[in-house]
Design a protein around this motif. Structure first.
Motif: not given
Length: 515
Positions: A484-495
């Motif tokens: 869950a932490y990975w997904v939240a971080g990647l969504i922010m990064l890809f934005s």
């Protein structure tokens, strides 16, 4: 017209204080749910409507707040919201049944939605246009810190008093905010007075946004579309939204001015605010659950962990505003904020079952710096092309977008945790067989340990298998939360690329004279 001197600062204090009332109440109730549940004799599912009802009412009123401020006068609407919020806080504390409490929380959510967007609009108009970055930074103190410190404040209150006091603490703050509003905030023209009321728009907005928010709040607990009423909410929200857009673009007096969506910076800004809400509320939701359910932290211990990060956010906000005033591109600062949020998530994804409170200090500090770099630049980018009455409308829509982002974040991460838990459990159980030397060694060691304490072989084997099952559950949840932490971080990064689709401007150029 901008204010100067003491009056400018007292108005700033007033609107931040009022908005904090609403923002803290979005999360402060969560820590009191077990106590309320026991006191009122309700199930956990029923008590959850205290948060759901508040959030649904909040997100319905947010996009309407610009129209309400224009119709009744921004000061009058702001003052009424403060008075109603304060009065209903008292009624919440005195509620004798769960139904009463839910009703009062819904009314509190309606009043709170009026506070947050109207406060931001008043603040933007109070400060000179060249200082609007500083004004946004000051407002951001409440918007970012409020939801973060809510559980901490709630934990402290419940240590020394009963749950009604999480509502009673609003009363003196509300009285002070109401007095300052009456005394210092200037009256504004009632531009919308006398014009037809778009009742169809109001109804369709309530149906569309209310259905969507309820869907997001209750979907996971109701197993999503396997439950008929969740499916009905999804269909209602889609058709309601389409009809609402048609209505607002075809009427001469819309409740929400969707024409401002034609401005590229604002429309993209709404999406980046959505991502901000996803990260802000999603992380505030996932981390306490992880820390308390898996690592055994108390609510108060968990709340205290957020204090250092909150201090970092508070201390950084004024500097962010100054940098914006000096012409540092908001895109650059927001990029740094998104990257720091990714680092925070990456560090948490390395957590183990042996992690203690000290292991989370630096990740949460980094999150605090990241949120400071995100809120102010993202809001500035979204609002930079708006002027006059558009400021109130834009503020409401932007805040609604952030709130919906938080709801989507919580719903998405909760669903991810549910799905990945099954995946990781299946993988771990594949290693539990008699042909795995590691498993047989562990099992035999536990059996000998329990037999040494006086248990029979059969009882010792049963207890050993239960111990291994407990380990599997804990490891499963650890891996799931790390995902869950990975997904939240990647969504922010890809934005990050979205930021560079918005206009580059030197400093803040929002027109502050709305009339």
């Amino acid at each position: 017209m901008a204010e100067v001197g003491f009056k400018k600062w007292i108005i700033t204090f007033t609107v931040i204080t009022a908005s904090l009332l609403e923002l803290i109440d979005t999360t402060i109730v969560n820590v009191a749910i077990p106590q309320i549940q026991g006191n009122l004799g309700a199930t956990l599912e029923d008590v959850a409507w205290l948060s759901t009802g508040y959030a649904v009412a909040n997100v319905i009123i947010l996009p309407m707040s610009g129209w309400l401020g224009s119709r009744f006068g921004r000061k009058n609407y702001f003052l009424t919201s403060i008075i109603v919020f304060t009065l209903v806080s008292f009624l919440c504390g005195n509620a004798t049944s769960l139904n009463e409490l839910i009703l009062f929380r819904v009314i509190q959510g309606l009043a709170g939605g009026g506070l947050i967007s109207t406060a931001q609009a008043i603040l933007i108009e109070t400060w000179p246009r060249e200082d609007v970055g500083i004004a946004t930074a000051l407002f951001g103190l409440g918007a970012v810190v409020g939801p973060t410190v809510g559980p901490t404040i709630g934990g402290y209150i419940l240590e020394i008093a009963d749950w009604p006091w999480i509502f009673y603490v609003n009363i003196p703050v509300g009285i002070l905010a109401a007095y300052c509003t009456i005394t210092f905030i200037r009256e504004t023209p009632k531009d919308g007075q006398g014009k037809p009321v778009d009742w169809w728009g109001i109804g369709l907005l309530a149906i569309a946004v209310g259905s969507l928010q309820t869907l997001l709040e209750k979907g996971e607990s109701e197993d999503w579309f396997s439950t008929p009423y969740i499916t009905a909410l999804a269909v209602t929200s889609i058709f309601g939204l389409l009809l609402f857009i048609w209505r607002e673009t075809s009427t001469d007096h819309p409740i929400v001015n969707l024409k401002i969506m034609k401005k590229r910076s604002f429309s993209i800004g709404m999406f980046t605010s959505f991502i901000l809400g996803f990260g802000l509320y999603g992380s505030v939701f996932v981390f306490p659950v992880f820390a308390q359910n898996l690592l055994g932290f108390t609510p108060l211990q968990t709340g205290k962990l957020f204090i250092a990060g909150g201090i970092c956010t508070i201390s950084m906000m004024p500097f962010i505003g100054i940098m914006l005033k000096k012409g540092v591109p908001a895109q650059f600062m927001a990029t740094g904020g998104m990257f720091l949020f990714f680092v925070f998530c990456w560090m948490l994804s390395k957590s183990t079952l042996a992690s203690g409170t000290g292991d989370f200090f630096w990740p949460l500090v980094i999150r605090g710096f990241g949120m400071a770099l995100l809120f102010v630049p993202l809001t500035t980018l979204a609002m930079q092309d708006l002027s006059g009455p558009e400021i109130g409308q834009g503020s409401g829509l932007n805040n609604m977008s952030r709130q919906l982002g938080g709801s989507f974040g919580i719903a998405a991460l909760t669903t991810l945790i549910h799905i990945r838990a099954g995946f990781h459990r299946s993988n771990l159980l594949s290693n539990i067989n008699e042909y795995n030397p590691a498993f047989t060694g562990k099992l035999n060691g536990l059996i000998h340990n329990f037999m040494a304490k006086g248990s029979s072989f059969i009882d010792a084997r049963l207890m050993a298998m239960k111990a291994i099952e407990g380990s599997v559950i804990k490891q499963t949840m650890l891996l799931t939360y790390n995902d869950a932490y990975w997904v939240a971080g990647l969504i922010m990064l890809f934005s990050i690329p979205l930021l560079y689709l918005q206009k580059f401007k030197k400093g803040a150029k929002i027109v502050t004279d709305a009339h």
